[in-house]
Design a protein around this motif. Structure first.
Motif, mmCIF file in Angstrom:
data_model
loop_
_atom_site.group_PDB
_atom_site.id
_atom_site.type_symbol
_atom_site.label_atom_id
_atom_site.label_comp_id
_atom_site.label_asym_id
_atom_site.label_seq_id
_atom_site.Cartn_x
_atom_site.Cartn_y
_atom_site.Cartn_z
ATOM 1 N N ASP A 176 5.410 8.987 8.136
ATOM 2 C CA ASP A 176 5.209 9.167 9.335
ATOM 3 C C ASP A 176 3.584 9.576 9.534
ATOM 4 O OD1 ASP A 176 5.051 11.825 8.805
ATOM 5 O OD2 ASP A 176 7.203 12.283 9.430
ATOM 6 N N GLU A 177 3.533 9.903 10.737
ATOM 7 C CA GLU A 177 2.003 10.161 11.409
ATOM 8 C C GLU A 177 1.324 11.373 10.602
ATOM 9 O OE1 GLU A 177 -0.553 11.099 15.394
ATOM 10 O OE2 GLU A 177 1.061 9.229 15.375
ATOM 11 N N GLN A 178 2.255 12.260 10.530
ATOM 12 C CA GLN A 178 1.873 13.730 9.848
ATOM 13 C C GLN A 178 1.814 13.470 8.315
ATOM 14 O OE1 GLN A 178 5.023 16.612 11.170
ATOM 15 N NE2 GLN A 178 3.444 17.670 12.326
ATOM 16 N N GLU A 179 2.451 12.697 7.718
ATOM 17 C CA GLU A 179 2.492 12.332 6.251
ATOM 18 C C GLU A 179 1.519 11.684 5.812
ATOM 19 O OE1 GLU A 179 7.156 12.729 4.861
ATOM 20 O OE2 GLU A 179 6.582 10.751 5.981
ATOM 21 N N ALA A 180 0.958 10.576 6.844
ATOM 22 C CA ALA A 180 -0.263 9.879 6.686
ATOM 23 C C ALA A 180 -1.331 10.771 6.668
ATOM 24 C CB ALA A 180 -0.191 8.854 7.660
ATOM 25 N N GLU A 181 -1.624 11.706 7.382
ATOM 26 C CA GLU A 181 -2.574 12.627 7.341
ATOM 27 C C GLU A 181 -2.628 13.396 6.322
ATOM 28 O OE1 GLU A 181 -2.466 14.875 11.023
ATOM 29 O OE2 GLU A 181 -2.752 13.186 12.189
ATOM 30 N N VAL A 185 0.722 -1.091 -0.075
ATOM 31 C CA VAL A 185 0.069 -0.077 -0.044
ATOM 32 C C VAL A 185 0.936 1.277 0.032
ATOM 33 C CG1 VAL A 185 -1.776 -1.287 0.902
ATOM 34 C CG2 VAL A 185 -0.213 -0.065 2.613
ATOM 35 N N LEU A 186 0.246 2.297 -0.369
ATOM 36 C CA LEU A 186 1.026 3.736 -0.575
ATOM 37 C C LEU A 186 1.816 3.881 0.604
ATOM 38 C CD1 LEU A 186 1.738 5.857 -2.646
ATOM 39 C CD2 LEU A 186 -0.399 7.046 -1.713
ATOM 40 N N ALA A 187 1.268 3.852 1.785
ATOM 41 C CA ALA A 187 1.902 4.428 3.212
ATOM 42 C C ALA A 187 2.945 3.400 3.363
ATOM 43 C CB ALA A 187 0.933 4.308 4.310
#
Length: 195
Positions: A167-172, A159-161
Motif C-alpha cells: 500500500d502507499e505507506q509500505e511503498a514509502e 518489480v518489488l512493489a
C-alpha cells in the motif's frame, strides 16, 4: 572448482532462458518489424496479425544503466532482471578469478620445474606464487558458491512493489529502506577502497 561444477545445469538453463527473453525483448524494442520476418508462432510472441499489440519490454525488464543506484534498481527493475544482472556480473568476476588462478598455477609449475632443472628460483618467489594462487582459488570458490546461490533464488518477474502488493505507506517504507541500504553500501565501498 571447474566451470562446469561451478554452474549447475539448472543455472545454465536459467541463464539461457533469461538471455533469450532479454534478447527477444531487446529485438522487439529495436525493430518490432523484424519479429514478423522471423515467422515463428509461439505463446510468448504475438501472432503476425497482432504484432502491433505486442508491447516492447518495459523499463523494469531491460538491463540497468550504469548510473542507476541500488535504490533505483531495487525498486524499478523486475526481480528477474536484477537476478540476471547479478548472475552476469558474478559470472564475469568468477571467470576472471578462474583465469587468474590458472595463470598462477602455471607460473608455480614453471617455477618448480625450473628450480628442479637447476635454475635459480628463490623460495620467496615460490612462496609468493603459492600465496597468489591460493587467494585466487579461494575467492573463485566463493564466487562459484555465490553464483549457485543467486541462480537458485526464486523470484517473480515483477518489480518489488508489485510482488509484495504494497500500500502507499509500505511503498514509502520500501523507498526509505532501500535508500538507507544504498547509503550504507556506498559507505562500505568507500571504506574498502581506503583500506
Amino acid at each position: 572448482m571447474g566451470l562446469r561444477t561451478g554452474l549447475s545445469s539448472g543455472l545454465r538453463r536459467g541463464l539461457r532462458r533469461g538471455v533469450g527473453r532479454w534478447l527477444r525483448r531487446l529485438g522487439e524494442r529495436l525493430d518490432p518489424q523484424a519479429v514478423s520476418e522471423i515467422g515463428l508462432g509461439s505463446r510468448k510472441l504475438p501472432a503476425l496479425g497482432e504484432l502491433d499489440a505486442g508491447p516492447a519490454a518495459g523499463d523494469e525488464a531491460i538491463p540497468s544503466v550504469p548510473w542507476q543506484g541500488v535504490r533505483e534498481r531495487a525498486l524499478g527493475k523486475s526481480l528477474v532482471t536484477l537476478r540476471s544482472e547479478a548472475l552476469y556480473s558474478l559470472g564475469a568476476l568468477h571467470a576472471a578469478h578462474l583465469a587468474a588462478a590458472a595463470v598462477f598455477d602455471d607460473r608455480r609449475l614453471a617455477a618448480a620445474i625450473a628450480q628442479r632443472s637447476g635454475e635459480t628460483v628463490s623460495d620467496e618467489t615460490l612462496t609468493k606464487l603459492a600465496e597468489a594462487a591460493s587467494i585466487w582459488h579461494r575467492d573463485s570458490a566463493s564466487l562459484g558458491m555465490a553464483l549457485t546461490a543467486v541462480g537458485s533464488t526464486q523470484v517473480p518477474d515483477m518489480v518489488l512493489a508489485e510482488a509484495l502488493q504494497v500500500d502507499e505507506q509500505e511503498a514509502e517504507a520500501l523507498e526509505a529502506m532501500t535508500e538507507g541500504y544504498q547509503i550504507e553500501l556506498k559507505r562500505q565501498i568507500l571504506e574498502e577502497a581506503d583500506s
